[in-house]
Motif scaffolding. Structure first.
Motif, short mmCIF file in Angstrom:
data_model
loop_
_atom_site.label_atom_id
_atom_site.label_comp_id
_atom_site.label_asym_id
_atom_site.label_seq_id
_atom_site.Cartn_x
_atom_site.Cartn_y
_atom_site.Cartn_z
N ASN A 110 0.82 -1.23 0.00
CA ASN A 110 0.00 0.00 0.00
C ASN A 110 0.84 1.27 0.00
N LEU A 111 2.06 1.17 -0.46
CA LEU A 111 2.95 2.34 -0.45
C LEU A 111 2.54 3.40 -1.48
N LEU A 112 1.72 3.00 -2.44
CA LEU A 112 1.31 3.95 -3.48
C LEU A 112 -0.14 4.40 -3.32
N ASN A 113 -0.68 4.21 -2.15
CA ASN A 113 -2.01 4.77 -1.86
C ASN A 113 -2.00 6.27 -2.07
N ASP A 114 -2.98 6.79 -2.79
CA ASP A 114 -3.15 8.22 -3.07
C ASP A 114 -2.05 8.80 -3.98
N ALA A 115 -1.29 7.94 -4.63
CA ALA A 115 -0.27 8.40 -5.58
C ALA A 115 -0.92 8.83 -6.89
N SER A 116 -0.13 9.47 -7.75
CA SER A 116 -0.60 9.91 -9.07
C SER A 116 0.28 9.30 -10.15
N ALA A 117 -0.35 9.00 -11.28
CA ALA A 117 0.38 8.48 -12.44
C ALA A 117 0.10 9.38 -13.63
N TYR A 118 1.16 9.78 -14.31
CA TYR A 118 1.06 10.55 -15.54
C TYR A 118 1.52 9.65 -16.68
N VAL A 119 0.63 9.36 -17.60
CA VAL A 119 0.97 8.42 -18.67
C VAL A 119 0.54 8.99 -20.02
N THR A 120 1.42 8.84 -21.00
CA THR A 120 1.18 9.46 -22.30
C THR A 120 0.03 8.80 -23.06
N LEU A 121 -0.18 7.49 -22.82
CA LEU A 121 -1.25 6.76 -23.50
C LEU A 121 -2.11 6.06 -22.46
N GLU A 122 -3.40 6.06 -22.69
CA GLU A 122 -4.35 5.42 -21.79
C GLU A 122 -3.88 4.02 -21.38
N PRO A 123 -3.86 3.72 -20.09
CA PRO A 123 -3.45 2.39 -19.64
C PRO A 123 -4.32 1.30 -20.28
N CYS A 124 -3.66 0.22 -20.71
CA CYS A 124 -4.40 -0.83 -21.41
C CYS A 124 -5.34 -1.56 -20.46
N SER A 125 -6.38 -2.15 -21.04
CA SER A 125 -7.40 -2.83 -20.24
C SER A 125 -7.44 -4.33 -20.48
N HIS A 126 -6.62 -4.82 -21.41
CA HIS A 126 -6.69 -6.24 -21.75
C HIS A 126 -5.42 -6.98 -21.33
N HIS A 127 -5.54 -8.28 -21.20
CA HIS A 127 -4.41 -9.13 -20.85
C HIS A 127 -3.91 -9.79 -22.13
N GLY A 128 -2.79 -9.27 -22.66
CA GLY A 128 -2.20 -9.85 -23.86
C GLY A 128 -0.90 -10.53 -23.48
N LYS A 129 0.21 -10.11 -24.11
CA LYS A 129 1.52 -10.62 -23.72
C LYS A 129 1.89 -10.13 -22.33
N THR A 130 1.29 -9.00 -21.93
CA THR A 130 1.49 -8.47 -20.60
C THR A 130 0.13 -8.22 -19.94
N PRO A 131 0.07 -8.25 -18.60
CA PRO A 131 -1.21 -8.03 -17.92
C PRO A 131 -1.71 -6.60 -18.09
N ALA A 132 -2.99 -6.40 -17.77
CA ALA A 132 -3.63 -5.09 -17.95
C ALA A 132 -3.08 -4.06 -16.97
N CYS A 133 -2.63 -2.94 -17.51
CA CYS A 133 -2.06 -1.88 -16.67
C CYS A 133 -3.13 -1.17 -15.84
N ALA A 134 -4.32 -0.99 -16.42
CA ALA A 134 -5.39 -0.30 -15.70
C ALA A 134 -5.79 -1.06 -14.45
N ILE A 135 -5.84 -2.38 -14.54
CA ILE A 135 -6.19 -3.20 -13.37
C ILE A 135 -5.13 -3.08 -12.29
N LEU A 136 -3.87 -3.05 -12.69
CA LEU A 136 -2.78 -2.91 -11.73
C LEU A 136 -2.89 -1.59 -10.97
N ILE A 137 -3.09 -0.51 -11.71
CA ILE A 137 -3.21 0.82 -11.08
C ILE A 137 -4.40 0.85 -10.12
#
Length: 356
Positions: A110-137
């Motif tokens: 829980n070290l990133l509770n209330d943190a902010s992320a700035y990302v150039t492209l919308e975090p992905c929502s699907h599980h392909g070769k890598t897991p979904a970034c939106a779910i992780l955040i």
């Protein structure tokens, strides 16, 4: 600091890996704590490996807690028979995405509770070769996610919706015009072919006479050769320089080559013809090229033809410029270029420029 300030940092980091992420887009991410302190600035480096968001999250955790770093080093080294000892070594490595994703979920504390992320492209929502970034955040308790542009890919899009539904404050559109430039190669090769020209020159504009740029620049260029679909080179350059045109400095596969020439008489002892698993074509018409990602290397005459629009639709020029002067004639061209990104590779400068 403003949202634009942090997003600019994310964009600058993404530009360092432009083209190298093919067939994926270049993406950057900045993680800040709840007070706005920067915890990490990272980017997607290579297709099939960590996306920008988990890369930034992982290094943010390392910076927050040495025990997390040490645990990661121990477990990763055992799992993949590695011998990483430092943060610098991890930063330069192509880390396994699945392992890192699962490690983050098990060790974030829980070290990133209330943190902010700035990302150039919308975090992905699907599980392909890598897991979904939106779910992780979502699972790490972020408070804000600032997105420059939304993903137009129907399979990968939807990350912003996932985040909003989780109660995360989502802001979209920060520096979007800058990000659209960053995304241009990706958008182009998805629907056709993206063609760029590579040029190395001395501090006083000389492009001939053997090796010009330093080893860091040449390694970067070899990495590009390792991901492109086709390398185009002028026939005169082949005859005079007798190049190999491989990707040995990046330990990558040598690209296929198209030699642009109206004459087909080449000495087959020239090194480029003997590279294993390579296809070499001799073409007098480059309009037949239909590969998604193409890099052109050549001399002044080739660049003049491109600048005049006589051959191919070249959108960008990549220039490596050394800090040394050479005693030879410099290049003479009437070409207008618009700078998109400029960086350094040791003592060399390099930059991406748009052909105006």
């Amino acid at each position: 600091m403003s949202d634009e300030f942090y997003m600019d940092l994310a964009l600058n980091e993404a530009w360092k890996y432009q083209i190298l992420t093919y067939p994926n887009p270049a993406v950057g991410c900045v993680i800040c704590d709840k007070f706005g302190k920067i915890l990490s600035i990272k980017a997607h480096k290579k297709a099939g490996y960590l996306h920008a968001e988990p890369m930034a999250i992982l290094f943010a955790l390392f910076n927050l807690n040495d025990e997390i770093l040490n645990k990661f080093l121990n477990e990763y080294n055992v799992c993949f028979t590695q011998s990483f000892k430092t943060l610098t070594e991890l930063n330069e490595a192509d880390l396994d995405a699945k392992f890192c994703y699962e490690f983050i979920l098990s060790n974030h504390g829980n070290l990133l509770n209330d943190a902010s992320a700035y990302v150039t492209l919308e975090p992905c929502s699907h599980h392909g070769k890598t897991p979904a970034c939106a779910i992780l955040i979502k699972q790490l308790g972020f408070k804000r996610v600032i997105i420059s542009v939304c993903d137009e890919n129907k399979i990968a899009s939807g990350g912003a919706k996932i985040l909003k539904e989780a109660g995360i404050d989502v802001k979209i559109g920060v520096l979007k015009e800058h990000t659209k430039k960053l995304m241009l190669p990706f958008k182009t090769w998805l629907n056709g072919n993206f063609i760029f020209y590579k040029l190395a020159m001395s501090a006083n504009g000389v492009i001939t006479g053997g090796i010009i740029s330093n080893e860091l620049s040449r390694t970067h260029m070899h990495k590009l050769r390792g991901v492109i679909d086709l390398l185009v080179i002028g026939g005169n350059t082949v005859r005079v320089d007798r190049p190999v045109l491989d990707a040995r400095l990046a330990n990558a596969k040598a690209p296929d080559v198209a030699i642009y020439s109206t004459k087909r008489d080449f000495d087959t002892d020239i090194a480029l013809f003997s590279v294993k698993n390579r296809n070499v074509e001799i073409l007098d018409n480059l309009e037949v090229i239909n590969k998604p990602l193409v890099m052109i290397e050549g001399g002044e005459q080739m660049l003049k033809k491109i600048a005049l629009g006589e051959i191919l639709n070249v959108k960008w020029v990549l220039i490596y410029q050394s800090s040394e002067f050479k005693n030879a004639d410099n290049i003479k061209l009437d070409v207008r270029l618009k700078p998109l990104y400029e960086g350094r590779l040791g003592d060399d400068r390099y930059g991406w420029y748009e052909v105006c």
